[in-house]
Design a protein around this motif. Structure first.
Motif, short mmCIF file in Angstrom:
data_model
loop_
_atom_site.label_atom_id
_atom_site.label_comp_id
_atom_site.label_asym_id
_atom_site.label_seq_id
_atom_site.Cartn_x
_atom_site.Cartn_y
_atom_site.Cartn_z
N LEU A 160 -5.90 12.15 -8.27
CA LEU A 160 -4.94 12.93 -9.05
C LEU A 160 -3.60 12.58 -8.81
CD1 LEU A 160 -5.46 15.01 -11.63
CD2 LEU A 160 -5.47 16.80 -9.91
N ASN A 161 -3.25 12.58 -7.53
CA ASN A 161 -1.93 12.44 -7.27
C ASN A 161 -1.36 10.86 -7.82
OD1 ASN A 161 -3.76 11.08 -5.44
ND2 ASN A 161 -2.03 11.23 -3.89
N ASP A 162 -2.09 10.12 -8.05
CA ASP A 162 -1.90 8.76 -8.50
C ASP A 162 -1.42 8.79 -9.88
OD1 ASP A 162 -2.05 7.50 -6.02
OD2 ASP A 162 -4.30 7.49 -6.27
N ALA A 163 -2.14 9.61 -10.74
CA ALA A 163 -1.94 9.63 -12.24
C ALA A 163 -0.32 9.43 -12.68
CB ALA A 163 -2.61 11.06 -12.78
N PRO A 164 0.40 10.36 -12.34
CA PRO A 164 1.73 10.02 -12.89
C PRO A 164 2.19 8.67 -12.67
CG PRO A 164 1.64 11.97 -11.64
CD PRO A 164 0.39 11.24 -11.25
N ALA A 165 1.99 8.00 -11.41
CA ALA A 165 2.45 6.63 -11.17
C ALA A 165 1.69 5.69 -11.93
CB ALA A 165 1.99 6.42 -9.40
N LEU A 166 0.51 5.68 -11.84
CA LEU A 166 -0.29 4.99 -12.94
C LEU A 166 0.25 4.83 -14.31
CD1 LEU A 166 -3.90 6.20 -12.15
CD2 LEU A 166 -3.02 4.14 -11.64
N ALA A 167 0.80 6.22 -14.87
CA ALA A 167 1.35 5.95 -15.94
C ALA A 167 2.74 5.50 -16.25
CB ALA A 167 1.65 7.36 -16.58
N ILE A 186 0.86 -1.28 -0.05
CA ILE A 186 -0.01 0.01 0.05
C ILE A 186 0.98 1.05 0.11
CG2 ILE A 186 -1.77 1.53 1.16
CD1 ILE A 186 -2.76 -1.36 2.39
N VAL A 187 0.73 2.13 -1.05
CA VAL A 187 1.44 3.30 -0.88
C VAL A 187 0.26 4.46 -0.96
CG1 VAL A 187 3.05 4.77 -2.24
CG2 VAL A 187 3.34 2.63 -2.12
N SER A 188 0.09 5.34 -0.06
CA SER A 188 -0.84 6.42 0.05
C SER A 188 -0.15 7.67 0.35
CB SER A 188 -1.86 5.73 0.92
OG SER A 188 -2.82 6.60 1.29
N GLY A 189 -1.05 8.56 -0.24
CA GLY A 189 -0.66 10.20 0.15
C GLY A 189 -1.47 10.48 1.65
N ASP A 190 -2.11 9.52 2.15
CA ASP A 190 -2.77 9.82 3.45
C ASP A 190 -1.68 9.65 4.71
OD1 ASP A 190 -4.68 10.77 5.02
OD2 ASP A 190 -6.17 8.95 4.66
N ARG A 191 -2.44 10.26 5.72
CA ARG A 191 -1.15 10.06 7.04
C ARG A 191 -1.06 8.84 7.49
NH1 ARG A 191 -4.45 12.65 10.13
NH2 ARG A 191 -6.07 11.91 8.45
N GLU A 192 -0.05 8.57 8.42
CA GLU A 192 0.31 7.19 8.81
C GLU A 192 -0.84 6.56 9.70
OE1 GLU A 192 4.09 7.07 10.91
OE2 GLU A 192 3.36 5.17 11.74
N PRO A 193 -1.50 6.99 10.65
CA PRO A 193 -2.40 6.22 11.30
C PRO A 193 -3.40 5.58 10.50
CG PRO A 193 -2.21 8.48 12.26
CD PRO A 193 -1.36 8.66 11.07
N ALA A 222 3.02 5.70 4.12
CA ALA A 222 2.12 6.85 4.07
C ALA A 222 2.80 8.14 3.97
CB ALA A 222 1.59 6.55 5.60
N GLY A 223 1.85 9.13 3.51
CA GLY A 223 2.29 10.47 3.26
C GLY A 223 3.31 10.53 2.04
N VAL A 224 2.87 9.78 1.07
CA VAL A 224 3.90 9.67 -0.13
C VAL A 224 3.35 10.63 -1.01
CG1 VAL A 224 4.83 8.17 -1.83
CG2 VAL A 224 4.01 7.17 0.52
N SER A 225 4.08 11.57 -1.61
CA SER A 225 3.93 12.69 -2.64
C SER A 225 3.93 11.85 -4.08
CB SER A 225 4.86 13.51 -2.64
OG SER A 225 6.25 13.22 -3.07
N PRO A 226 3.47 12.62 -4.80
CA PRO A 226 3.60 11.86 -6.46
C PRO A 226 4.89 11.64 -6.89
CG PRO A 226 1.83 13.87 -6.28
CD PRO A 226 2.48 13.80 -4.87
N VAL A 227 5.68 12.51 -6.43
CA VAL A 227 7.12 12.33 -6.83
C VAL A 227 7.80 10.95 -6.09
CG1 VAL A 227 9.62 13.40 -6.87
CG2 VAL A 227 7.46 14.71 -7.23
N ASP A 228 7.34 11.03 -4.93
CA ASP A 228 7.84 9.86 -4.41
C ASP A 228 7.11 8.37 -4.72
OD1 ASP A 228 9.51 11.25 -2.83
OD2 ASP A 228 8.24 11.55 -0.93
N LYS A 229 6.10 8.67 -5.08
CA LYS A 229 5.39 7.33 -5.63
C LYS A 229 6.18 6.89 -6.81
CE LYS A 229 0.73 7.56 -4.05
NZ LYS A 229 -0.71 7.39 -4.27
N ILE A 230 6.49 7.91 -7.86
CA ILE A 230 7.32 7.30 -8.83
C ILE A 230 8.58 6.77 -8.40
CG2 ILE A 230 8.18 8.45 -10.90
CD1 ILE A 230 5.89 9.42 -11.83
N ALA A 231 9.14 7.47 -7.47
CA ALA A 231 10.47 7.17 -7.05
C ALA A 231 10.37 5.56 -6.56
CB ALA A 231 10.98 8.01 -6.02
N ARG A 232 9.30 5.42 -5.70
CA ARG A 232 9.15 4.03 -5.61
C ARG A 232 8.86 3.06 -6.72
NH1 ARG A 232 10.39 0.24 -2.35
NH2 ARG A 232 8.72 -1.50 -2.10
#
Lengths: 55, 728
Positions: free
Chosen positions: B624-631, B573-580, B596-606
């Motif tokens: 919308l924050n997932d769109a770059p990672a989806l691509a 699971i990789v999410s932009g939401d907070r840790e808890p 948790a707390g992953v930004s769009p840039v970090d999602k791509i980095a992962r």
């Protein structure tokens, strides 16, 4: 073999007519809804007669 | 509610005083629906045509201009039990439809030519063993040339142009050997005919073109159908916006009709349909669809808001913008361009096959010619034999091997609630060994849920639900939905930003912020237990209750995660939401890897990190924050509730509340890839059998025709095995 003079143009023109028929059916959108067309063929005539009645 | 939409954007004047309207209709699924709708609507006076398209679930209407209100049709359809929404074909769909029609026209021309030439070929084939005069044979050959040359020049254009563009880019694709085969076969046949030779391959060439066009058409038709369905989904969402047509006057218009610079009114409980900047008003907004963050944010004049933002408390005026100044959207579009470039480097199975295939085939043909020359055959005979090798190896079955499986598998996926956006998605999904799931909106349902319903007495829930109907606040709407409330209480006032209140059975009744109902202590208790929840309090006289409203996991999420694990796919699971919030979801699902707390840039980095380790990742996300990672991911999926951009870049879109389509997609794709590989091997076996005959110089046009159609039919039949539906 003189019969070829008649038969060959006849065969070619029949083929050409068939092709024109296909192109016409394509242009008039008969391949846009293949699922619906399958059902229309066996549908009752009622909708058609209703339609005429309303005109 | 849709009845007050301004339809003028969708009406088209066809000339001759008729108006045309296209509606996407929900729930048409059988011939009975089709007949019922057509009969009913064409009975309305002045309606000249009402025609249902069962394949696309659409209805085309035409009526005399100025006689009828479009809303009439929508309400008539509602009476019949169908929800209808106006829609507009987008450019992508129009293009796909035009391409499909173009291919069908070429297929028709090629098929008619093939039939007529076959009629001329059969006498030649049988004449060669009996007693046909050479003059008669030549005459039949010339007739074949007359039919085939123009037909081939027209119908084989897609192959020629694609081969040319591949060669210009200094590459080879499947169309290069196809084009060479076709051109050589036709050229030899013409030369052989001029030389009064026995064999001409006009029939084989045109038949090859027809078979290959059938493969292309299947592929294209699948894409067209997916686009049409996606278009319907967009229409069914019925995105509307409230636009200021003058400083004081507003009108509800379809979101598609909003232009940059227009000013749009957003009221509490509404989802923003456009990107823009706030020019007036303050409000809490829920940006979870955009950032994955579930806690509301505050917007003030100057803030950027994006399509998909849910307004929670105040009323906003927003100026729509085309290129938003918002840093988030700019950054996302930059990342997206980059990621899409990376994806276009993926080589499809067919391309990989053709890269191996073309050199082998052309080398074999060359060796055949040199071999015969060395053996002492004449130059002419050697060249004819070498060309026969090219004709017999022309990748007829190869051209069908993959599109046929794709078409059948995408039909099976359609049945499981998966729509494919990209034709090669099946291949890529089949290869994955890891799934990355976004949390908000993907693992959880997009709508809010009341978590502590069991702790509150039923009659209180029902009463609170009826009161909640008077509020537009999304949290209150969740309470109303879960209480199953249908009849609002009379005489209720709304206190903006606070809640709703009134009198019921002689006692004051309130629903809203905990402080508004004097229930702060109850709210704190809930927030201590579950910091993710939004609390809405309810008071009636002296009794007080607090509802914990939060996002709920999809009902089968845990099952699907377990199912993926059983198939040997790692889940993360990789999410932009907070840790808890992320930790809680991961624990409930039994997922050990989460971020948790992953930004769009970090999602791509992962994703890049995983790609370096050799993992092939399926990204499932909606924001919308997932769109770059989806691509950027090897393959990607989005729920149908995702933002427009995410749905557009994902390889596949899945429908419904359940996550099961993700599992079905992986299973069906894996089976389909197996069948594609089998089909390619079948094509290879056919070549291994047929090529020695060609090298030996024994191939007659009859053998070429039989081998070609035989191998194509076997490959098609094998592809049909992909149809077995996945039980989900």
């Amino acid at each position: 073999m003189e019969v070829l003079i008649i038969l060959v143009p006849l065969a070619l023109s029949l083929g050409f007519v068939g092709l024109l028929g296909f192109l016409w059916s394509l242009k008039s959108g008969q391949y846009d809804d293949l699922d619906g067309a399958a059902w229309r063929a066996i549908a009752d005539d009622e909708p058609v007669s209703d339609h005429r009645g309303s005109k | 509610m849709h009845a007050d939409i301004d339809f003028s954007h969708y009406l088209k004047n066809t000339g001759a005083g008729l108006v045309h309207l296209d509606l996407a209709v929900e729930g048409i699924n059988c011939a009975g629906c089709m007949a019922k709708i057509e009969r009913n609507l064409s009975n309305i006076p002045d309606v000249t045509s009402a025609r249902v398209n069962l394949t696309d679930s659409r209805l085309a209407l035409e009526w005399k201009a100025g006689t009828l209100e479009p809303a009439l049709f929508v309400s008539r359809l509602a009476e019949l039990g169908y929800k209808a929404y106006p829609f507009e074909r987008d450019d992508a769909e129009t293009l796909e439809a035009q391409r499909a029609q173009g291919l069908l026209r070429r297929l028709g021309v090629a098929a008619f030519a093939a039939m007529n030439v076959m009629m001329l070929s059969i006498p030649v084939w049988s004449g060669n063993v009996s007693d046909m005069l050479p003059e008669q044979r030549d005459f039949f050959h010339w007739l074949s040339a007359l039919i085939v040359l123009p037909a081939a020049a027209y119908s084989a254009q897609p192959f020629f142009s694609s081969a040319l563009s591949a060669l210009r880019a200094r590459g080879v694709n499947m169309d290069v050997p196809i084009s060479i085969g076709i051109v050589l076969a036709l050229a030899t046949s013409v030369i052989e005919t001029i030389n009064h030779a026995e064999h001409a391959y006009f029939d084989a060439a045109i038949m090859l073109i027809a078979f290959l066009l059938a493969g292309r058409y299947l592929d294209q038709n699948m894409r067209r159908r997916t686009r049409a369905f996606a278009g319907n989904l967009a229409a069914l969402k019925a995105e509307t916006a409230t636009k200021f047509i003058s400083p004081t006057e507003i009108r509800t218009v379809p979101a598609a009709a909003i232009r940059p610079g227009d000013i749009v009114l957003l009221r509490p409980g509404e989802r923003c349909a456009v990107d823009g900047n706030v020019i007036e008003g303050r409000s809490e907004v829920d940006q979870s669809l955009i950032t994955g963050e579930t806690l509301p944010a505050m917007v003030t004049p100057g803030s950027a808001v994006f399509a998909g933002t849910l307004v929670r408390s105040g009323t906003l005026r927003v100026r729509a913008s085309a290129a938003s100044g918002g840093t988030l959207l700019d950054e996302i579009s930059r990342l997206l361009d980059h990621a899409l470039q990376a994806r276009s480097r993926y080589l499809r199975l067919a391309e990989r096959a053709s890269r191996l295939y073309a050199p082998v085939v052309h080398a074999t043909a060359l060796l055949t010619m040199l071999g015969w020359l060395a053996y002492g055959a004449s130059f002419h005979d050697s060249i004819v034999t070498a060309i026969a090798v090219l004709i017999i190896t022309c990748p007829c079955a190869l051209g069908l091997a993959i599109p046929a499986v794709q078409t059948v598998a995408s039909g099976a996926l359609f049945g499981s609630g998966v729509l494919l956006n990209a034709g090669d998605a099946i291949e890529r999904v089949a290869e994955i060994d890891r799934v990355i799931l976004d949390k908000t909106g993907t693992l959880t349902l997009p709508e809010l849920d009341v978590a502590n319903l069991a702790e509150i007495p039923d009659d209180v829930v029902r009463l609170a639900g009826r009161l909640a109907l008077s509020s537009r606040h999304p949290v209150a709407a969740a309470v109303a939905r879960y209480a199953g409330a249908a009849s609002p209480l009379p005489d209720i006032q709304e206190e903006p930003g606070q809640g709703v209140h009134g009198l019921h059975e002689g006692r004051p009744i309130r629903l809203g912020r905990p402080s508004f109902c004097g229930a702060d202590d109850l709210a704190n208790e809930i927030l201590c237990r579950d910091p993710e929840a939004s609390v809405v309090a309810f008071s009636h006289g002296d009794s007080r209750y607090a509802f914990a409203v939060r996002q709920r996991l999809r009902p089968d999420a845990a099952e699907v995660v377990a199912g993926l694990a059983r198939m040997g796919v790692a889940v993360e699971i990789v999410s932009g939401d907070r840790e808890p919030a992320v930790r809680l979801a991961a624990e409930q699902l039994g997922v050990h890897e989460w971020r948790a707390g992953v930004s769009p840039v970090d999602k791509i980095a992962r994703l890049e990190e995983l790609a370096r380790q050799g993992c092939k990742v399926l990204m499932v996300g909606d924001g919308l924050n997932d769109a770059p990672a989806l691509a950027a991911a090897h393959a990607s999926m989005s729920p149908v509730t995702a933002t427009h951009l995410s749905r557009a870049v994902a390889d596949a879109v899945f429908l419904g509340e359940r996550l099961a389509p993700v599992l079905a997609e992986v299973k069906v794709s894996r089976r389909a890839l197996r069948l594609m590989r089998q089909n390619l091997w079948l094509a290879v076996i056919y070549n291994v059998l047929a090529v020695p005959i060609a090298i030996a110089g024994l191939v007659t046009p009859l053998i070429a025709a039989a081998a070609m159609s035989g191998s194509s039919i076997i490959v098609m039949l094998n592809a049909l095995r992909a149809r077995a539906r996945e039980a989900v």
